[in-house]
Write a protein that holds these residues in place. Structure first.
Motif, short mmCIF file in Angstrom:
data_model
loop_
_atom_site.label_atom_id
_atom_site.label_comp_id
_atom_site.label_asym_id
_atom_site.label_seq_id
_atom_site.Cartn_x
_atom_site.Cartn_y
_atom_site.Cartn_z
N ALA A 1 0.83 -1.22 0.00
CA ALA A 1 0.00 0.00 0.00
C ALA A 1 0.86 1.26 0.00
CB ALA A 1 -0.94 -0.02 1.20
N ASP A 2 0.19 2.40 -0.12
CA ASP A 2 0.88 3.68 -0.19
C ASP A 2 1.27 4.13 1.21
OD1 ASP A 2 1.69 6.28 -0.50
OD2 ASP A 2 0.04 6.86 -1.81
N ARG B 1 -0.48 7.09 3.03
CA ARG B 1 -1.89 7.07 3.42
C ARG B 1 -2.03 6.79 4.91
NH1 ARG B 1 -4.62 9.71 -0.53
NH2 ARG B 1 -3.87 8.99 -2.54
N LEU B 2 -3.18 7.22 5.44
CA LEU B 2 -3.35 7.16 6.89
C LEU B 2 -4.04 5.89 7.37
CD1 LEU B 2 -4.48 10.88 7.33
CD2 LEU B 2 -2.19 9.93 7.66
N TYR B 3 -4.64 5.12 6.46
CA TYR B 3 -5.34 3.90 6.89
C TYR B 3 -4.33 2.80 7.23
CZ TYR B 3 -4.94 3.60 1.77
OH TYR B 3 -4.47 3.65 0.47
N ARG B 4 -4.84 1.70 7.76
CA ARG B 4 -3.94 0.71 8.37
C ARG B 4 -2.94 0.13 7.37
NH1 ARG B 4 -8.64 -0.96 7.48
NH2 ARG B 4 -9.05 -2.88 6.33
N GLU B 5 -3.37 -0.15 6.13
CA GLU B 5 -2.41 -0.70 5.16
C GLU B 5 -1.29 0.31 4.88
OE1 GLU B 5 -5.68 -0.52 4.67
OE2 GLU B 5 -6.47 -2.53 4.25
N ARG C 1 -0.32 2.72 7.02
CA ARG C 1 0.52 2.84 8.23
C ARG C 1 1.50 1.68 8.32
NH1 ARG C 1 -4.62 3.84 10.58
NH2 ARG C 1 -4.51 1.88 11.73
#
Lengths: 461, 461
Positions: free
Chosen positions: B29-30, B33-37, B39
């Motif tokens: 994932a990127d 980004r702030l979502y779990r993947e 993070r």
């Protein structure tokens, strides 16, 4: 745990994983060497190039692999501009291109070049005639995405390509978001794409340059990738990228139709389930898997955080979720609301159940965030006698200025005005967008003597 | 099947493979980004940066990941030159740098900059005092490799770094060949390296820039990697690169000593087993795993092909194995023989048996190639009466001009001359090198009226 941000990066496709593993064993050597490990690597590289070229719709010798889609865009733009330096130094782009295109434009402008941005309508699409009109005699290159990465709107690539052909201007199409779904309409001169957007691995971009297009690669080069992408080839990832592009293309028609229906469901249900929502982007001419909407009176960062707690990974173009504190340039160019912005992009294989669960969870999450921010539930019913009001929102971040505007608009009589003082860049976009959604008149802005900007709104109803 | 070309690309280290597989699942994932993947990806990226920085000997915020060692060198040189534009526009490099450094120098020169090449001695090393003398007041940047990629010679990095410090000039060290074996001596300002040289995956380079070094990244940039390496991070490969660097470093002392002994065996035995061979590079101050030698009267391409048939993968700096038909710039700068050139670079884990088998096979392969080319076995014993001879080798490729020279040198009396006419660029290097090896005098060259160059050799013995 549903991941709904395929437009940022798609999880690795099983075919990509399999091909990558095989190529780690077979393709680690230098394809420029003559011994057996090198020859084996060369065969893999040639086969990957042929497969990718077939999917793109070009000749293998027109296509090179780059380390990312961003690098493909940068190399494509700088090489095409340099190749046509004698014609002129104007770069024409749509206002909603990916940041890699805009950054290349900034570099061009810093070096003395000219960049013309073609505006888009409220759906995010350029007008082909307006694009054609921007192609002056000094235009070295035009850039247009195949579809927008934030709102999913497809651009009129075929019409713009025809206009470029007529003007003798090469067209670079950034196909990063769409290439997994099908070939780009014909007529492009250069094409860029990114493997990790279609389920390939990170570390691979594509740059195709049609034979006959004047192209002068910039920066140091070496003998690799036709002198257009220096450095040792990332062969295992290239093999995986090509294999997965072929695989997702084989599934694209069926999976695209399935996801299109799921997105249609989101587009229809969200405004029914959540008050004060604007679904943006073209409802029909769009990517199959992507939908974006904005929620009034909601802070994007909190919304993303709460959705993440509920297990949903989405992204946002709201200013409060970016490091620059400015809203997405795409939403700005479209003139739509940026606060409480959510982009949902479904990876292949997304289940109906996950989408339904998202629709079940969203209304409560939005309501909770609104309650926490003290958002107005309805317009106050007792107007104040005064004909105008000033709301001081200086130092407050989105969506507070809009919330405070909404809270007091009912206190001025119809015909009266509310002036919002704000130093948040998002207000410039969100206050007019709120007026549009609410049927109030946006009068205009002026510098505020106490700092920030004064935005004036007239109550119409 | 022994692969002896680790200096081009090392096979993937088992730790790299394991880390790559784990990171394909956890790190797709990127990381922005702030979502779990996202993070999770960010945690992996931060941990990889810390591990790499520890191995390099710098702070994590001084190090960025690039798509290759070549891109690290290009970005490092262009950024450092631009950062010191006001000081001057001179770039000082050794004459035996990797082509990525020289290509960046060509780009700098094409843009109006000045490039000074510091020569090397016959072992391939620069003289620190000569390097220091080249650092004029207008020098923006100096570049020196830690060790040479073709002949293994270590450069006097510490002494040159001290000279650069004294002159106030930043030093970029290209540590691509040595970083797996240990940290670079202190004193560098910028450092570049490449993961696939130490058993990491392709697609990852490192660029470290010390705090306080003026650095202005060139070309379009984005928010990734501190604005120094645009494009989506190739995270699984970055994770694998960092993990394998740590792993090879843990094995470096023991494995380095073992390979050093094997290379010493090759250095000692090859001249005993094969007549007319020159082993090049410093015998002591060198990389542990690399040795290069050149065989008179042998065509490098055929030699590589025959060794490949016997199962040995090696590379060569001979002109006939390159696409440009010029011999390696490294051998040229050293003034050593380039024909019949073989570079052996042992990957970690190379067995004693494989090296012995190589030593057993090599003499027969060289003899066969020489026989096929009609190489002279010994100097003819009956001198011709004439005081001078002309050999027309126009249109003939290396090693034919040298073979023809060797065949006729015995026909002129001691004190007499042989003039070789040749239009092969390798002759300029190989005829003087042959004279040095044979104890004959190289008189000089002049343009030949019939085309090509006339090389004059005087018989001394």
């Amino acid at each position: 745990m549903p991941y709904f941000d395929a437009a940022s990066a798609a999880p690795l496709h099983p075919v990509a994983r399999q091909a990558l593993l095989a190529a780690l064993d077979e393709g680690w050597a230098d394809p420029a060497r003559l011994y057996r490990e090198g020859r084996r690597a060369r065969l893999l590289l040639d086969a990957a190039r042929e497969a990718a070229a077939e999917a793109v719709g070009c000749r293998p010798d027109e296509l090179v692999f780059t380390p990312s889609g961003t690098r493909a865009v940068h190399a494509g733009i700088s090489g095409a501009l340099a190749g046509r330096r004698r014609v002129g130094n104007r770069l024409v782009v749509s206002a909603v291109e990916h940041s890699s295109v805009l950054h290349a434009g900034e570099t061009h402008a810093a070096a003395g070049g000219t960049v013309t941005e073609v505006p888009v309508d409220r759906s995010g699409a350029v007008d082909a005639a307006a694009f054609a009109a921007a192609l002056g005699a000094d235009t070295a290159l035009a850039c247009l995405q195949s579809a927008n990465h934030e709102v999913g709107t497809e651009q009129p690539v075929a019409e713009v390509a025809e206009a470029c052909r007529a003007a003798g201007v090469p067209l670079l199409v950034d196909a990063a978001q769409s290439l997994g779904w099908g070939p780009v309409p014909e007529g492009w001169s250069l094409l860029a794409a990114s493997a990790h957007k279609w389920g390939g691995p990170a570390g691979v971009g594509l740059l195709a340059v049609r034979k006959g297009v004047r192209f002068a690669p910039q920066g140091p080069s070496d003998e690799r990738e036709s002198g257009r992408a220096p450095g040792f080839e990332n062969l295992p990832a290239i093999v995986a990228a090509a294999a997965s592009l072929r695989a997702v293309r084989a599934e694209a028609a069926a999976e695209g139709a399935r996801l299109r229906a799921l997105v249609d469901r989101i587009r229809a249900r969200v405004p029914e389930l959540v008050p004060d929502v604007e679904v943006v982007g073209d409802p029909v001419r769009r990517l199959p898997h992507l939908v974006t909407f904005s929620c009034l009176y909601v802070d994007g960062e909190t919304l993303l955080h709460e959705l993440d707690r509920e297990g949903f990974s989405v992204s946002s173009g709201s200013s409060c979720t970016s490091s620059t504190l400015t809203p997405s340039h795409v939403l700005r160019a479209m003139g739509v609301l940026s606060e409480g912005n959510v982009r949902v992009s479904l990876p292949t294989g997304t289940s109906e159940e996950d989408v339904d669960r998202f629709l079940a969870v969203l209304p409560g999450v939005v309501a909770e965030v609104r309650e926490r921010l003290g958002a107005p539930e309805a317009m106050p019913s007792v107007p104040a006698p005064s004909g105008s009001l000033v709301v001081d929102s200086l130092g407050k971040r989105c969506p507070i200025p809009v919330i405070e505007l909404a809270k007091v608009i009912g206190e001025v009589p119809v015909g009266g005005t509310v002036t919002v003082l704000s130093d948040d860049a998002a207000a410039r976009l969100d206050i007019p967008a709120w007026c549009e959604m609410r049927g109030q008149e946006y009068v205009g802005e002026s510098p505020s003597p106490g700092g920030g900007v004064a935005y004036v709104v007239r109550r119409l109803s």
